[in-house]
Design a protein around this motif. Structure first.
Motif, mmCIF file in Angstrom:
data_model
loop_
_atom_site.group_PDB
_atom_site.id
_atom_site.type_symbol
_atom_site.label_atom_id
_atom_site.label_comp_id
_atom_site.label_asym_id
_atom_site.label_seq_id
_atom_site.Cartn_x
_atom_site.Cartn_y
_atom_site.Cartn_z
ATOM 1 N N ARG A 155 2.673 -10.780 8.970
ATOM 2 C CA ARG A 155 2.308 -9.447 9.250
ATOM 3 C C ARG A 155 0.651 -9.773 9.973
ATOM 4 O O ARG A 155 -0.012 -9.125 10.910
ATOM 5 N N GLN A 163 -0.039 -9.059 13.935
ATOM 6 C CA GLN A 163 -1.411 -8.976 14.332
ATOM 7 C C GLN A 163 -2.298 -9.818 15.095
ATOM 8 O O GLN A 163 -3.063 -9.092 15.977
ATOM 9 N N VAL A 177 1.881 -7.756 17.961
ATOM 10 C CA VAL A 177 3.257 -7.287 18.404
ATOM 11 C C VAL A 177 3.890 -7.488 16.907
ATOM 12 O O VAL A 177 2.962 -6.453 16.447
ATOM 13 N N PRO A 204 5.257 -6.221 13.893
ATOM 14 C CA PRO A 204 6.201 -7.545 12.428
ATOM 15 C C PRO A 204 7.998 -7.696 12.774
ATOM 16 O O PRO A 204 8.252 -8.755 12.403
ATOM 17 N N LEU A 209 -1.010 -1.133 13.974
ATOM 18 C CA LEU A 209 -0.211 -1.992 13.407
ATOM 19 C C LEU A 209 -0.485 -2.013 11.876
ATOM 20 O O LEU A 209 0.638 -2.855 11.202
ATOM 21 N N SER A 210 -1.616 -2.424 11.988
ATOM 22 C CA SER A 210 -2.244 -2.895 10.396
ATOM 23 C C SER A 210 -1.929 -2.002 9.392
ATOM 24 O O SER A 210 -2.284 -2.119 8.349
ATOM 25 N N ASN A 211 -1.454 -0.862 9.492
ATOM 26 C CA ASN A 211 -2.393 0.189 8.422
ATOM 27 C C ASN A 211 -0.988 0.985 8.264
ATOM 28 O O ASN A 211 -0.989 2.030 7.958
ATOM 29 N N TYR A 212 0.687 0.763 8.689
ATOM 30 C CA TYR A 212 1.148 1.448 7.387
ATOM 31 C C TYR A 212 2.309 0.275 6.931
ATOM 32 O O TYR A 212 1.789 -0.664 6.812
#
Lengths: 123, 232
Positions: free
Chosen positions: A38, A42, A46, A48, B171-174
């Motif tokens: 992850r 980030q 791209v 994951p 990207l970071s919040n799902y």
């Protein structure tokens, strides 16, 4: 800063190349732990799943190994890293020679030119 | 992998005009999918059907194995292409609304993202630029812990630097098993975060593919392929 990835080649292949370079250049030392999928995804901006695919591929090649609970690590096999380094270097040289050939230089001429350029750098 | 969205022979027509023609589609959890197509290809119609804002003329639609309704709306977080929030409200008040409305709304997440984008929760929506309003709406939508996020043109109104940040937010919040469906014209900006694409043309699906397959087999970016397939 997202990694500089080109969108007309498969992203996972480019990720593999970036990580290979990071290993060869010493950004990651043998035995170092890789960040999580992850975090890497980030950082590279791209998906994951794509990062996962790239890491799985690196694992298959043996360059990276995973320990079930603690994450992924860089191989401790320094010979493998050296081999990778040589093969990457060879690729670069072949690419360079090909480009010189396109410019119309024969191999010998290229070598002469290179020697001259290197001398020029020193003085 | 569980199926999060399933369309069976889904059609929608407006009077005699066919907007969607017998769509069959099945989406699994854990993917980021681009819904791409030219203007009038049926993207927004499909999205509105998924959200129950339109009724299908024919066919079936299931979300997480439920028909569209109360149960499906609990797991779908939707960003429409237009603003629908009351302009006189402050951001903080909108957050309170969302908290009341959705069980899965994570307030802390929302305030974190606002802070990162330097948006003051005490500002009223009507004092904000178009781009800032869009950011607020995206933050609201991504602060839910949904199973399916549907983003209709999430980056159309913001500048390129903010686009990068918005993609990072996405990207970071799902959650890993959630799926995101993004409809957009700005393919070049989003294609690196997609893992699959759906191409819609005249109400029909002309292609679904993994993005890296396209790059590998066709040697082109999704953006170039789109320009080729939908050449005017």
């Amino acid at each position: 800063m997202p990694w500089n990835l080109n969108s007309d080649r498969p992203i996972f292949i480019q990720i593999i190349e970036v990580i290979q370079l990071d290993i060869v250049s010493g950004k990651y030392a043998p035995g170092d732990k890789l960040p999580s999928v992850r975090d890497l995804a980030q950082e590279a901006a791209v998906n994951p799943n794509t990062m996962q695919k790239a890491l799985a591929e690196l694992e298959r090649s043996g360059l990276v190994f995973s320990q079930r609970t603690s994450g992924r690590f860089i191989t401790e096999d320094t010979k493998m890293i050296e081999d990778l380094k040589s093969s990457l270097a060879k690729e670069k040289i072949e690419e360079f020679l090909e480009n010189m050939q396109k410019l119309g230089f024969k191999k010998e001429e290229t070598i002469t030119l290179m020697t001259e350029t290197l001398k020029g750098e020193k003085s | 992998m569980s199926t999060i969205l399933e369309c069976k022979n889904l059609s929608k027509s407006y009077d005699k005009k066919m907007a969607l023609n017998k769509i069959n589609l099945s989406l699994e959890g854990g993917h980021i999918i681009g819904l791409l197509g030219p203007n009038g290809s049926g993207k927004t119609t499909l999205i509105k059907l998924i959200n129950g804002l339109l009724q299908p003329t024919e066919g079936e639609l299931y979300i997480n194995e439920n028909p569209v309704g109360v149960e499906s709306k609990k797991v779908v977080s939707y960003l429409p292409d237009q603003t629908y929030l009351e302009a006189n409200l402050k951001v903080r008040e909108v957050i309170d609304y969302f908290k009341d409305f959705y069980e899965d709304f994570d307030e802390t997440r929302a305030y974190d993202m606002l802070a990162k984008l330097h948006i003051n929760p005490s500002d009223k929506l009507k004092t904000m630029s178009k781009g800032t309003k869009e950011k607020v709406q995206l933050i609201l939508v991504m602060s839910r812990r949904a199973k399916l996020y549907i983003l209709d043109e999430p980056i159309a109104g913001v500048d390129p630097a903010a686009r990068d940040y918005i993609l990072e937010v996405i990207l970071s919040n799902y959650d890993e098993d959630a799926t995101i469906l993004i409809s957009t014209h700005l393919i070049a900006d989003v294609e690196n975060i997609l893992d699959e694409v759906i191409f819609l043309k005249n109400g029909e699906i002309v292609m679904t593919s993994s993005v890296d397959d396209i790059r590998e087999k066709q040697g082109t970016s999704i953006d170039s392929l789109f320009r080729e397939v939908f050449k005017c």
